[in-house]
Each structure stands twice: as C-alpha cells, then as structure tokens.
Design a protein around this motif. Structure first.
Motif, PDB file in Angstrom:
ATOM      1  N   SER A  15     -65.031 -46.023 -52.699  1.00 53.14           N
ATOM      2  CA  SER A  15     -63.287 -45.376 -52.677  1.00 53.14           C
ATOM      3  C   SER A  15     -62.663 -46.228 -52.246  1.00 53.14           C
ATOM      4  N   ALA A  20     -56.263 -44.258 -54.306  1.00 60.77           N
ATOM      5  CA  ALA A  20     -56.374 -42.826 -54.639  1.00 60.77           C
ATOM      6  C   ALA A  20     -57.236 -41.355 -54.516  1.00 60.77           C
ATOM      7  N   ALA A  21     -58.434 -42.564 -54.200  1.00 61.25           N
ATOM      8  CA  ALA A  21     -59.650 -41.897 -53.804  1.00 61.25           C
ATOM      9  C   ALA A  21     -59.663 -42.171 -52.256  1.00 61.25           C
ATOM     10  N   LEU A  22     -59.294 -41.824 -51.554  1.00 62.08           N
ATOM     11  CA  LEU A  22     -59.036 -42.816 -50.150  1.00 62.08           C
ATOM     12  C   LEU A  22     -58.267 -41.369 -50.002  1.00 62.08           C
ATOM     13  N   ASP A  23     -58.845 -41.293 -48.247  1.00 62.54           N
ATOM     14  CA  ASP A  23     -58.115 -40.298 -47.700  1.00 62.54           C
ATOM     15  C   ASP A  23     -58.646 -41.137 -46.229  1.00 62.54           C
ATOM     16  N   PRO A  24     -58.958 -40.222 -45.378  1.00 64.36           N
ATOM     17  CA  PRO A  24     -58.632 -40.386 -43.001  1.00 64.36           C
ATOM     18  C   PRO A  24     -59.788 -40.587 -42.908  1.00 64.36           C
ATOM     19  N   TRP A  25     -61.450 -39.731 -44.357  1.00 61.90           N
ATOM     20  CA  TRP A  25     -61.763 -39.886 -43.226  1.00 61.90           C
ATOM     21  C   TRP A  25     -63.217 -40.689 -44.084  1.00 61.90           C
ATOM     22  N   SER A  26     -62.788 -41.235 -45.520  1.00 61.29           N
ATOM     23  CA  SER A  26     -63.548 -42.776 -46.072  1.00 61.29           C
ATOM     24  C   SER A  26     -64.643 -43.305 -45.566  1.00 61.29           C
ATOM     25  N   ARG A 105     -63.090 -33.287 -44.858  1.00 59.17           N
ATOM     26  CA  ARG A 105     -62.438 -32.618 -45.901  1.00 59.17           C
ATOM     27  C   ARG A 105     -62.920 -31.097 -46.770  1.00 59.17           C
ATOM     28  N   GLY A 197     -59.821 -39.900 -38.314  1.00 56.69           N
ATOM     29  CA  GLY A 197     -59.791 -38.250 -39.666  1.00 56.69           C
ATOM     30  C   GLY A 197     -58.948 -37.915 -39.373  1.00 56.69           C
ATOM     31  N   THR A 198     -58.349 -37.540 -37.886  1.00 58.57           N
ATOM     32  CA  THR A 198     -57.354 -36.964 -38.238  1.00 58.57           C
ATOM     33  C   THR A 198     -55.491 -36.795 -37.403  1.00 58.57           C
ATOM     34  N   ASP A 199     -55.836 -37.964 -37.703  1.00 55.82           N
ATOM     35  CA  ASP A 199     -54.536 -39.523 -37.330  1.00 55.82           C
ATOM     36  C   ASP A 199     -54.208 -38.880 -35.848  1.00 55.82           C
TER      37      ASP A 199
END
Length: 203
Positions: A15, A20-26, A105, A197-199
C-alpha cells in the motif's frame, strides 16, 4: 533502512506505493536483499514491541510492531535476520495489534475473532489458577475461579473499537500476573499503534 544497510537492495511494496490505498492503520512492506545478517531492530531504528517470524529456504518474513506504534513487515532474501528475544506474551501482543487495526478499519468480524482468541487465553490463565488453588487439574464441581469467568466478557460488552483489543490484552495481563507475579504486561506498543491509527483521538 537504506542508510542502515549499505549495499542492500531495499524495495518498498504494498500500500505504501499507492497513496490512495494508505490509511492511518497501514503498515510498511519492505523487501530487503542482502547477503549478510540483518539486525531488524537496528534497521528499523526502534525497539520491537511484538513480532511474527517465518522462514523458508530462501526468505525470512518478519512482521513487526514497534514500541512507537509503527508497523513494518520485512521480507528478507539472503542473509539471516537477527531478532531480539521475544516477549513472554509475544503471540498475544501481536494478535492484539492485529485486532486493533481491524477494529480501526471497521472490520469487526475479524477484530472480534482475534480479540476472543485473547479472551480464550485469559480463561486459560483462570483455569491454571484454579488448578493451583485447588491442588488438582480435575474439577468435578465449580471452583472459586468459575465465578470470575464472566469478567472476561466485559471487554467485548459495548461498542467495539481499537481500545477493545487493548482492554483484552490488559485483562489477559492481569490474570496472567496473578499466576506468575514475575510477568509484567506491557501495552506501550499497542497504545502507540492506536494513537497513530486514531490520530490521537480516543480509539
């Protein structure tokens, strides 16, 4: 990592190559090719809080959660990997980290499945406590420990979130410490993972 491994081939995949595939849990997926030992903690630049390690003839795969909450998966071709001594509750830590990310997620089925695995291990600690206190592992009737069985379900009673995984891990730690006073649960890496993950919001 490249600076720590001069001469190695270090390639990012997964990712991290697609914003575009990244999120805070990546997590970060990295392939290393090097014909020399790879000291994983030195390469990652931080202590490892939990890890999984698998090995084939030509490749070592190490999935890590660092004490600062970063998650990095390494695939190492060539030299052997050097890892620290695993924590006494290494498998529980890693499952808790996976569960937190799944909950984060919105994957409640998998997150709860992993968390209930931790609850089950907590119950194992309770059964061992009952054996010790009763002086036998054969119990025809209820013991004092049986009255505590429902305590373990409290961690999944309510809204499911990354902190559900943390609550399950800490409960496991409390019960295990009753059995083994030398054991110390350590949720620092999991807490850091949840903060990332939750900033920083309540997970």
């Amino acid at each position: 990592m490249r600076a720590a491994l001069p001469g190695a081939e270090v390639t990012v995949h997964g990712s991290a190559t697609d914003p575009a595939a990244l999120d805070p849990w990546s997590d970060l997926d990295v392939r290393i090719v090097l014909d020399a030992p790879v000291d994983v903690e030195a390469v990652l630049g931080a202590p490892i809080w939990a890890f999984q390690h698998s090995l084939t003839e030509s490749r070592a795969v190490v999935r890590t959660v660092l004490v600062d909450g970063r998650a990095v998966d390494l695939s190492v071709d060539g030299g052997p990997v050097v890892l620290p001594e695993p924590a006494p509750d290494a498998a529980i830590r890693f499952d808790a980290a996976l569960a937190a990310a799944r909950f984060g997620r919105g994957s409640e089925l998998i997150g709860l499945h992993l968390t209930l695995g931790i609850v089950r291990e907590t119950l194992v600690q309770g059964m061992l406590l009952a054996d010790r206190r009763e002086g036998t592992d054969h119990h025809r009737f209820a013991t004092a420990q049986d009255a505590r069985a429902r305590e373990t379900l409290a961690v999944v009673d309510g809204t499911l979130s990354p902190r559900t995984a943390l609550a399950a891990y800490m409960q496991y730690g409390r019960w295990r410490r009753e059995l083994d006073p030398s054991y110390r649960p350590d949720g620092t890496g999991l807490e850091a993972l949840i903060r990332r993950g939750t900033d920083g919001r309540d997970g």
